[in-house]
Design an enzyme around this catalytic site. Sequence first.
Site, PDB file in Angstrom:
ATOM      1  N   ALA A  63      65.743  58.981 -12.767  1.00 34.62           N
ATOM      2  CA  ALA A  63      65.598  60.277 -11.928  1.00 34.62           C
ATOM      3  C   ALA A  63      66.022  60.102 -10.636  1.00 34.62           C
ATOM      4  CB  ALA A  63      63.832  60.531 -11.959  1.00 34.62           C
ATOM      5  N   GLY A 102      64.438  56.939 -16.052  1.00 34.87           N
ATOM      6  CA  GLY A 102      64.802  58.274 -16.638  1.00 34.87           C
ATOM      7  C   GLY A 102      66.019  57.952 -17.690  1.00 34.87           C
ATOM      8  N   GLU A 105      65.050  56.166 -20.520  1.00 30.12           N
ATOM      9  CA  GLU A 105      64.398  57.056 -21.406  1.00 30.12           C
ATOM     10  C   GLU A 105      65.063  58.148 -22.134  1.00 30.12           C
ATOM     11  OE1 GLU A 105      61.579  57.744 -18.121  1.00 30.12           O
ATOM     12  OE2 GLU A 105      59.837  57.389 -19.120  1.00 30.12           O
ATOM     13  N   GLU A 125      60.152  51.504 -12.980  1.00 31.61           N
ATOM     14  CA  GLU A 125      59.349  52.508 -11.876  1.00 31.61           C
ATOM     15  C   GLU A 125      58.220  51.988 -11.372  1.00 31.61           C
ATOM     16  OE1 GLU A 125      60.577  52.931 -14.960  1.00 31.61           O
ATOM     17  OE2 GLU A 125      61.188  55.038 -15.192  1.00 31.61           O
TER      18      GLU A 125
HETATM   19  N1  CAA Z   1      67.927  58.230  -7.275  1.00 27.64           N
HETATM   20  C1  CAA Z   1      68.243  58.456  -6.125  1.00 27.64           C
HETATM   21  N2  CAA Z   1      69.454  57.711  -5.364  1.00 27.64           N
HETATM   22  C2  CAA Z   1      69.513  56.424  -6.047  1.00 27.64           C
HETATM   23  C3  CAA Z   1      68.932  56.077  -7.101  1.00 27.64           C
HETATM   24  C4  CAA Z   1      68.082  56.805  -7.864  1.00 27.64           C
HETATM   25  N3  CAA Z   1      67.339  56.670  -8.865  1.00 27.64           N
HETATM   26  N4  CAA Z   1      69.332  54.729  -7.390  1.00 27.64           N
HETATM   27  C5  CAA Z   1      70.075  54.027  -6.565  1.00 27.64           C
HETATM   28  N5  CAA Z   1      70.489  55.384  -5.790  1.00 27.64           N
HETATM   29  C6  CAA Z   1      71.101  55.245  -4.498  1.00 27.64           C
HETATM   30  C7  CAA Z   1      70.968  54.356  -3.459  1.00 27.64           C
HETATM   31  O1  CAA Z   1      69.916  54.898  -2.602  1.00 27.64           O
HETATM   32  C8  CAA Z   1      72.035  54.205  -2.786  1.00 27.64           C
HETATM   33  O2  CAA Z   1      72.372  55.138  -1.855  1.00 27.64           O
HETATM   34  P1  CAA Z   1      73.028  54.911  -0.482  1.00 27.64           P
HETATM   35  O3  CAA Z   1      74.761  54.191  -0.907  1.00 27.64           O
HETATM   36  O4  CAA Z   1      73.280  56.252   0.202  1.00 27.64           O
HETATM   37  O5  CAA Z   1      72.337  53.855   0.412  1.00 27.64           O
HETATM   38  C9  CAA Z   1      73.198  54.304  -3.915  1.00 27.64           C
HETATM   39  O6  CAA Z   1      72.557  55.064  -4.848  1.00 27.64           O
HETATM   40  C10 CAA Z   1      73.444  52.997  -4.346  1.00 27.64           C
HETATM   41  O7  CAA Z   1      72.290  52.182  -4.841  1.00 27.64           O
HETATM   42  P2  CAA Z   1      72.360  50.438  -4.614  1.00 27.64           P
HETATM   43  O8  CAA Z   1      72.881  50.151  -3.250  1.00 27.64           O
HETATM   44  O9  CAA Z   1      70.974  49.966  -4.981  1.00 27.64           O
HETATM   45  O10 CAA Z   1      73.469  49.888  -5.765  1.00 27.64           O
HETATM   46  P3  CAA Z   1      73.348  48.788  -6.437  1.00 27.64           P
HETATM   47  O11 CAA Z   1      74.653  48.632  -7.011  1.00 27.64           O
HETATM   48  O12 CAA Z   1      73.174  47.487  -5.781  1.00 27.64           O
HETATM   49  O13 CAA Z   1      72.385  48.932  -7.547  1.00 27.64           O
HETATM   50  C11 CAA Z   1      71.083  50.086  -9.057  1.00 27.64           C
HETATM   51  C12 CAA Z   1      72.147  49.887  -8.415  1.00 27.64           C
HETATM   52  C13 CAA Z   1      70.553  49.013  -9.806  1.00 27.64           C
HETATM   53  C14 CAA Z   1      71.040  51.213 -10.017  1.00 27.64           C
HETATM   54  C15 CAA Z   1      69.777  50.432  -7.942  1.00 27.64           C
HETATM   55  O14 CAA Z   1      70.110  51.389  -7.258  1.00 27.64           O
HETATM   56  C16 CAA Z   1      68.597  50.712  -8.461  1.00 27.64           C
HETATM   57  O15 CAA Z   1      67.569  49.801  -9.025  1.00 27.64           O
HETATM   58  N6  CAA Z   1      68.086  51.912  -8.753  1.00 27.64           N
HETATM   59  C17 CAA Z   1      66.913  52.471  -8.725  1.00 27.64           C
HETATM   60  C18 CAA Z   1      66.552  52.575 -10.212  1.00 27.64           C
HETATM   61  C19 CAA Z   1      65.358  53.193 -10.689  1.00 27.64           C
HETATM   62  O16 CAA Z   1      64.301  52.750  -9.958  1.00 27.64           O
HETATM   63  N7  CAA Z   1      65.137  53.999 -11.579  1.00 27.64           N
HETATM   64  C20 CAA Z   1      64.013  54.790 -11.907  1.00 27.64           C
HETATM   65  C21 CAA Z   1      63.782  56.005 -11.286  1.00 27.64           C
HETATM   66  S1  CAA Z   1      62.333  56.805 -11.380  1.00 27.64           S
HETATM   67  C22 CAA Z   1      62.419  57.508 -12.979  1.00 27.64           C
HETATM   68  O17 CAA Z   1      63.423  57.517 -13.587  1.00 27.64           O
HETATM   69  C23 CAA Z   1      61.172  58.134 -13.428  1.00 27.64           C
HETATM   70  C24 CAA Z   1      60.983  58.568 -14.485  1.00 27.64           C
HETATM   71  O18 CAA Z   1      60.290  58.306 -15.254  1.00 27.64           O
HETATM   72  C25 CAA Z   1      61.667  60.041 -14.905  1.00 27.64           C
END
Ligand code: CAA
Length: 705
Positions: A63, A102, A105, A125
């Site tokens: 998400a 998400g 999911e 999450e």
């Molecule tokens: N939403 C919004 N922005 C996100 C994001 C997300 N889920 N995931 C990453 N970003 C953004 C970061 O803030 C970053 O932005 P900036 O460049 O402006 O700083 C950019 O994307 C790149 O992220 P990273 O620097 O972390 O890049 P990476 O290549 O090192 O890692 C990644 C990539 C493994 C996807 C890592 O970003 C990550 O772990 N992201 C979070 C994933 C996450 O927690 N997902 C679950 C979301 S909650 C959910 O989905 C709830 C549900 O059940 C519906």
Amino acid sequence: MPEPVVLEMQGAIARITVNNPPVNALCHAVRAGLLDCVRRADRDTGVDGIVIVCAGRTFIAGADISEFGKPPREPILHDVLAAIERASKPVVAAIHGTALGGGLELALCCHYRVATSDARIGLPEVKLGLLPGAGGTQRLPRVLGVEAALDAMLTGRMLDAPGVAERGDGAIDAVLDGSIADASVNWLRGRLAESLPLRRVRDMPVPGNADAAVFERFETRAARETRGQFAPRQIIACVRAATELDFDEGLKFERARFGECMQNPQSGAMRHLFFAEREAARIPDVPRDTPRRPINAAAVVGAGTMGAGIAMCFANAGIPVTLTDASSEALNRAVARIRDNYDRSAARGRLDTQTVERRMGLITAEAGLHVASRADLVVEAVYEDLELKKQIFAELARECRDDAILATNTSTLDVNQIAASTTTPERVLGLHFFSPANVMRLVEVVRGQTTANDVLATAMGLVRRLRKVGVVSGVCYGFIGNRMLEGYAREAGFLLLEGVSPERIDRVMRDFGFPMGPLQMGDLAGNDVGARVRAERRAAGELPEDPRYGRVHDRLAELGRHGQKSGKGLYRYGEDGRTPEPDPEVERLIREEAEALGVKPREVSDREILERCLLPLINEGLAILEEGIALRASDIDIVWVNGYGFPVYEGGPMYYAEQLGLGHVLERLRHYGRTLGNAFDYWTPAPLLEQLAAQRLALKDWTRD
Ligand code: CAA
């Protein structure tokens, strides 16, 4: 702006591509685009099957976290997922990069999942104080089983797609070579004939018989590994519901629990840390495209505990490293310690023996500073002695290539003075690792007056390559973390003199969420080290002329009670050498010192213990911010969460202060100044705190003029 979701026909297969850089997060436009494309493809009689694939570096990473806390906009993710799952034609999720949250999911609502060999999946999450709220807690146990699913959701760890595919339980159906966008379309073509009736994860039973004992085991583990956190318990409850309720009831249960997590302040704090960590990588006057120097070989000078730990960090990241020391005995001991550390990880199943050998093979131990001439970057990790460090740097500057970066791991000394001992101060900076260096994620990257921009950018990039988090700090005594620690430790020492027991002080801070209290931490760090630093600073006139300051700990050090390493410090340590036990001898010593100083025992509440330890720390954080030692408040949070165990669910000291209200923090500092006296300025509010409280400004909105 290109459309974030497009549908193209590949013969009778509709290929839906999500293109929302950088990580294809499920923002509103992506949800709307997906729903529209899936519905169109499902209605189209010319379509036999659907592939959902992503452009760019990764499959959907979840998400859009930046939308959390804002009013939901339709279509919500549940509606998109329901449309995919209910489609009358087979839908394939074609995964590359990482399918997270998400994103996974969504993939679990598809009828098939295929992946590249380097793809990973996960439900992280929990790290945001949430649970997978789009069916993840109900669907993942159906494909992975209760235990593997719980393990993945409670740790947030990613799983390698090939390993998951090998299990053969339908979580990943195939690992494909070549371009995933094309390979997945071909794969589906080959499946069309046998795809009906469509296999839906929701219709699968949860495999195995997860009895109450399994859930209890996970409860116990969560209480230990994620103490104080709200979300893990909710995740366990949801998975239990998956085993007890029918699917739709389970989904409802999950949704209600997800709402509770989202409302819980812990999630706000943990989301703050997610963005704070990424923000820490930005340095306003060092553009992201600043050229970086290649680091293909490293050297570490000093083969003590710290040096050995730092060498392991390089080896763990695949960077060859030479460990050097004047003493070959110290080198032998360090190599034996490193080997022992890796072997223990292998025995616990965390590393395979091949990896251990590969890493050991990357570490060379050799006496003499000349070995550093081969390195692109050198980390000096010798004893905290300014003259010794200056000597080493002068020699390193002569021995090393002109473009090699020279870093000091000092935790307190002046990086500018160390840099000035070389002829090339622009390539010198601090890389302050935390102990044990191979475990702790934090590295303070100390920018000296003369540190060149590309040197700083290279160091920040390197820290990331070591899979750690780097925070830029300016030069001052103790940098960000240890400077803030001072007031915290000072008040803990004063509370002892006022008659509060060590166990109680430590218990209050553990209850707040620290893994250990300040006194346990002191025993771990070594009272001799603290006493030596205090003596030097006292001689230099840098400490308040307060006879209570560090008094108990100085006495302990004089008595050889150095802490855990000598079996006794403020506590005594039992058989295992790690469990602290109260020591009547120390109680007596504290009473004697208090009497000698004329400090009377007082009634002290738990609230006072907490505030007296935390408020000075917060106040110092504001001073650090104002002086420009930290670039931003959230960097301070990252330092304290990753380097000192400040509870993640409080978001770090600056975030915590903001939740308390800066006006409240100011008022409580003044309160202690009034009631305890303020002869040494311990309770004088930082000017920035007064300013922000008066203007009702948030820390993030404040800018240095
Ligand atoms: N939403 C919004 N922005 C996100 C994001 C997300 N889920 N995931 C990453 N970003 C953004 C970061 O803030 C970053 O932005 P900036 O460049 O402006 O700083 C950019 O994307 C790149 O992220 P990273 O620097 O972390 O890049 P990476 O290549 O090192 O890692 C990644 C990539 C493994 C996807 C890592 O970003 C990550 O772990 N992201 C979070 C994933 C996450 O927690 N997902 C679950 C979301 S909650 C959910 O989905 C709830 C549900 O059940 C519906």
